[in-house]
Design a protein around this motif. Structure first.
Motif, mmCIF file in Angstrom:
data_model
loop_
_atom_site.group_PDB
_atom_site.id
_atom_site.type_symbol
_atom_site.label_atom_id
_atom_site.label_comp_id
_atom_site.label_asym_id
_atom_site.label_seq_id
_atom_site.Cartn_x
_atom_site.Cartn_y
_atom_site.Cartn_z
ATOM 1 N N SER A 307 -10.516 -99.200 -62.960
ATOM 2 C CA SER A 307 -11.635 -98.601 -63.713
ATOM 3 C C SER A 307 -13.015 -98.989 -63.281
ATOM 4 O O SER A 307 -13.324 -99.755 -62.541
ATOM 5 C CB SER A 307 -11.603 -99.420 -65.052
ATOM 6 N N ASN A 309 -15.679 -99.502 -64.496
ATOM 7 C CA ASN A 309 -16.648 -100.699 -64.909
ATOM 8 C C ASN A 309 -16.419 -102.170 -64.338
ATOM 9 O O ASN A 309 -17.020 -102.776 -64.261
ATOM 10 C CB ASN A 309 -16.552 -101.071 -66.670
ATOM 11 N N GLN A 311 -16.338 -102.032 -61.074
ATOM 12 C CA GLN A 311 -17.175 -101.694 -59.592
ATOM 13 C C GLN A 311 -16.141 -101.596 -58.460
ATOM 14 O O GLN A 311 -16.515 -102.451 -57.367
ATOM 15 C CB GLN A 311 -18.189 -102.784 -59.595
#
Length: 395
Positions: A307, A309, A311
């Motif tokens: 994902s 989010n 990073q």
């Protein structure tokens, strides 16, 4: 010798951003390097090349990274080493056990680089004085070397700005840099530099694998029309003939800057190609993986690795016999973690991603290395120091 790595790591800094855009103003102080690049020798010795702010050293381990020798200097005098997020000193070992180390320096405040190499013929006890890979002084960065497994010849490739300088001198536009290459001529120098392709992105690492004897395949971030910076592969038809450009995926990431986040490539024994990369395009963001059945067909649909989010960053692929390994870094909110997947059917199916290492402070990119049918994660962290983690022992 483990203490050497821990103390050295404590003195170094490393950025954690998934991607950084090119900064045309040099900071007041260049950041310390924080890298450890591995290679196994034919006798199972693990070699690491390390960089500080202005020096390159090599150490070795005969017990899979538990202890290391005293460092041997590659650079006898301080040099202004390239500290870019995708830059690192690299090491390769030829079939006779000879070592070759490559690295780059900054020549000026405009990020023009110069690529160097040094050789050791005495099992790492000493190195030749560093010499430029090419006689051209314009700029070379992100050099990487690989040893042809069939012939033992050393192949080097890098991003080169000689054609850009010529174009600007004649009033012509020239986006980016050129993809340059050379083969080592014996072990004293590299032969003539050739340009494989013009107008590549100028600030991302390169990946190299071999499709056959004398046939390197290079993956890189290219500049497509409209300043779209997506990834491509060039596979050589023979040692001196680069093949056509093959686009890996149409992310259509239009950006007038350098992402500083290069791709990785592996070629499996069945000839299939495997590439992983980072993108921040409107259509897809984060890390992705794609495969192609061979070097002549398009790559399949990209598969997201994580994902956005979390990073995800710095993917690395390794083909080791019938196993294909893939690692990358993520941030879980408090720690940086290394995630790992393995495929045993040439990338058609993969295990679930699992965490195999973590740290709560600065860390290098995760790398993979193999010897004797065993694959390992190679990872340098500020707190834990250097770790060589066997992948076959993971649950």
């Amino acid at each position: 010798m483990r203490l050497f790595f821990t103390l050295l790591a404590t003195l170094m800094l490393a950025g954690t951003a998934a991607a950084q855009h090119h900064n045309h103003g040099k900071p007041s102080a260049a950041p310390e390097a924080f890298t450890a690049t591995p290679a196994f020798g034919p006798d199972g010795t693990l070699w690491l090349v390390r960089a500080t702010a202005d020096k390159i050293v090599v150490v070795k381990s005969t017990d899979l990274g538990k202890t290391f020798s005293e460092p041997v200097a590659v650079t006898p005098e301080p040099m202004n080493l390239d500290w870019g997020p995708d830059a690192r000193a690299r090491i390769a070992v030829d079939p006779k056990g000879g070592l070759i180390v490559t690295f780059a320096i900054f020549q000026d405040k405009n990020f023009n680089g110069r690529a160097f190499f040094a050789r050791s013929k005495d099992n790492g006890a000493s190195f030749t004085p560093p010499r430029p890979i090419t006689a051209d002084k314009t700029s070379q960065r992100f050099e990487t070397v690989a040893v042809d497994p069939s012939s033992g010849r050393v192949f080097a490739t890098w991003l080169d700005k000689r054609n850009g300088a010529k174009a600007r001198a004649s009033g012509r536009a020239y986006p980016g840099a050129a993809l340059a290459y050379a083969w080592e001529d014996g072990d004293a120098s590299f032969g003539k530099t050739e340009i494989a392709l013009d107008n590549t992105c100028e600030c991302c690492r390169l990946g190299v694998a071999f499709a056959g004897p004398g046939r390197p395949a290079i993956v890189f971030r290219n500049i497509f029309p409209g300043s779209v910076r997506d990834h491509a592969v060039v596979t050589f038809k023979d040692a001196t003939t680069p093949g056509p450009l093959r686009r890996v995926s149409a992310d259509d990431w239009k950006i007038e800057a350098c992402p500083h986040h290069g791709p990785t490539i592996a070629i499996a024994p069945d000839g299939s190609y495997h590439v992983a990369w980072f993108t921040d395009a409107p259509s897809r963001k984060g890390l992705f993986y794609a495969r192609a059945d061979n070097g002549n067909v398009p790559f399949g649909a990209p598969r997201a690795l994580s994902s956005p989010n979390r990073q995800p960053a710095r993917p690395y692929l390794l083909s080791d016999g019938q196993a294909l390994h893939l690692v990358w870094k993520e941030f879980d909110g408090t720690k940086s973690v290394v995630r790992w997947q393995v495929s045993r059917d040439s990338g058609r199916q993969w295990t679930e991603a699992r965490t195999i290492a973590e740290t709560s402070d600065a860390s290098d990119h995760p790398l993979l290395v193999a010897y004797g049918g065993h694959a390992y994660l190679s990872w340098l962290t500020k707190i834990e120091g250097y770790r060589l983690i066997p992948l076959e022992n993971q649950p």
